[in-house]
Structure formats: structure tokens, C-alpha cells
Design a protein around this motif. Structure first.
Motif: not given
Length: 197
Positions: A127, A173, A195
Motif C-alpha cells: 500500500h 488504518k 489498509k
């Protein structure tokens, strides 16, 4: 890409020393490889470290004894959703780095060619948003070190330091947490990710 130089406390000749470092990176990671998985001898304290991060993240304030005042209230700072513990990042990124830097009596984000982006990439996490905060100490218990590290990072609220920004960054996150102790050297590594696990 944003990078902050490690912030260092004076080590002097005292038996106890304390140091924290931080880095945040936004870049595209492309090539996954097989991760190195580290054992978790301090798993309960890693969860405790996460609870402190989420106290501050949700607007609470961590006290000197490690308790949280105002968790989830948005009272002491803007509320952000709590981070999820990312077991894969804990095992493949945070714990191996904590062990490596404790073994080397080093506090930072790079040794040789190893850097934050490379460690995420090697573990297969691609990511674009990731960041790392590192806490280092000598002569404290592991629990004391976790609390002291967190409170030093939390204290950066007054000037928006990178440790504070990592904890409050809404783009993150989840977080992998790794703790290692080698001799008198203890390290805690927070590897933030964009993520959920």
C-alpha cells in the motif's frame, strides 16, 4: 515522501538512556518477497502499546502510570478511529526490526541498505501509505519503556512532531507493533499502514 530525522535524547553516562525516532513515507511499493517472521515474546505488551496509541488517537491522554484519561472522547485532541493491530506487519516488519536494532544497540529506521519502504516491500505490503515510529531505551523494564516512549511521542502534540502525526494520521488504518529486548537494550517499533489487516 516525508521523512523526519531521528530525534535523539542526550545519552550521557547514566545507566538509563531513552531515544525515539520516527519516519513517515508515502510511496508506491511494488515487489513483494517472502517475509521473515519473528516470535512474539512480548505479545501482551505489544497489545498494551497499541491500547496507548489508540487512547491518544481517539482523543484521550495517557498518564504516567499508563492509564488512559478520556479514551474515545476527542477531549485532548481530535478523534480518529482506533487502529487495528496488524498481525502480519507485527510478525514480518515490526518485530524483526525491533530485534535487529536492539541487537545492534541502534535506534533508527535504517541500517545498511535496510529502510522502512524496503521492509514493508520485502514482507509483501505494498500500500502506498506507511510510516514508522521507533522507541529505544536502556535500563528500564519493557513496560516502563513502552509507557515512556508513548508519552514522549504524545508530548509532541505541542509542535506537531512526526510521532504525534503518525498516531493521529487518518490515512493509517492499522499498525504492526514489535518489541524486543537484548541485554539492557529495549526497542519498540510501530509500523503504521494504510489498509486494515
Amino acid at each position: 515522501m516525508h521523512r523526519a530525522l531521528p530525534q535523539q535524547a542526550h545519552r550521557g553516562r547514566r545507566a538509563r538512556a531513552f531515544l525515539i525516532a520516527v519516519i513517515t513515507s508515502v510511496s508506491l511499493l511494488l515487489v513483494p518477497a517472502a517475509p521473515t517472521v519473528a516470535k512474539a515474546p512480548y505479545k501482551d505488551l505489544e497489545r498494551f502499546a497499541l491500547s496507548l496509541v489508540n487512547c491518544t488517537r481517539t482523543g484521550g491522554w495517557v498518564r504516567a502510570n499508563g492509564t488512559c484519561k478520556g479514551r474515545g472522547s476527542g477531549t485532548h485532541s481530535a478523534y480518529r478511529k482506533p487502529l487495528k493491530l496488524h498481525g502480519g506487519i507485527s510478525s514480518a516488519v515490526a518485530r524483526p526490526w525491533a530485534k535487529r536494532i536492539a541487537s545492534a544497540d541502534h535506534c533508527g529506521h535504517t541500517i545498511g541498505s535496510s529502510d522502512v519502504d524496503g521492509r514493508f516491500r520485502k514482507a509483501g505490503y505494498r500500500h502506498a501509505t506507511n510510516g514508522e515510529s521507533v522507541g529505544c531505551s536502556s535500563g528500564y523494564t519493557v513496560r516502563q519503556m513502552v509507557i515512556r516512549t508513548h508519552r514522549m511521542m504524545q508530548a509532541e502534540k505541542s509542535y506537531g512532531g512526526w510521532h504525534w502525526r503518525n498516531m493521529k494520521n487518518g490515512d493509517f488504518k492499522s499498525v504492526g507493533v514489535g518489541i524486543a529486548k537484548v541485554g539492557r537494550e529495549t526497542r519498540v517499533v510501530y509500523d503504521f499502514y494504510g489498509k486494515k489487516p
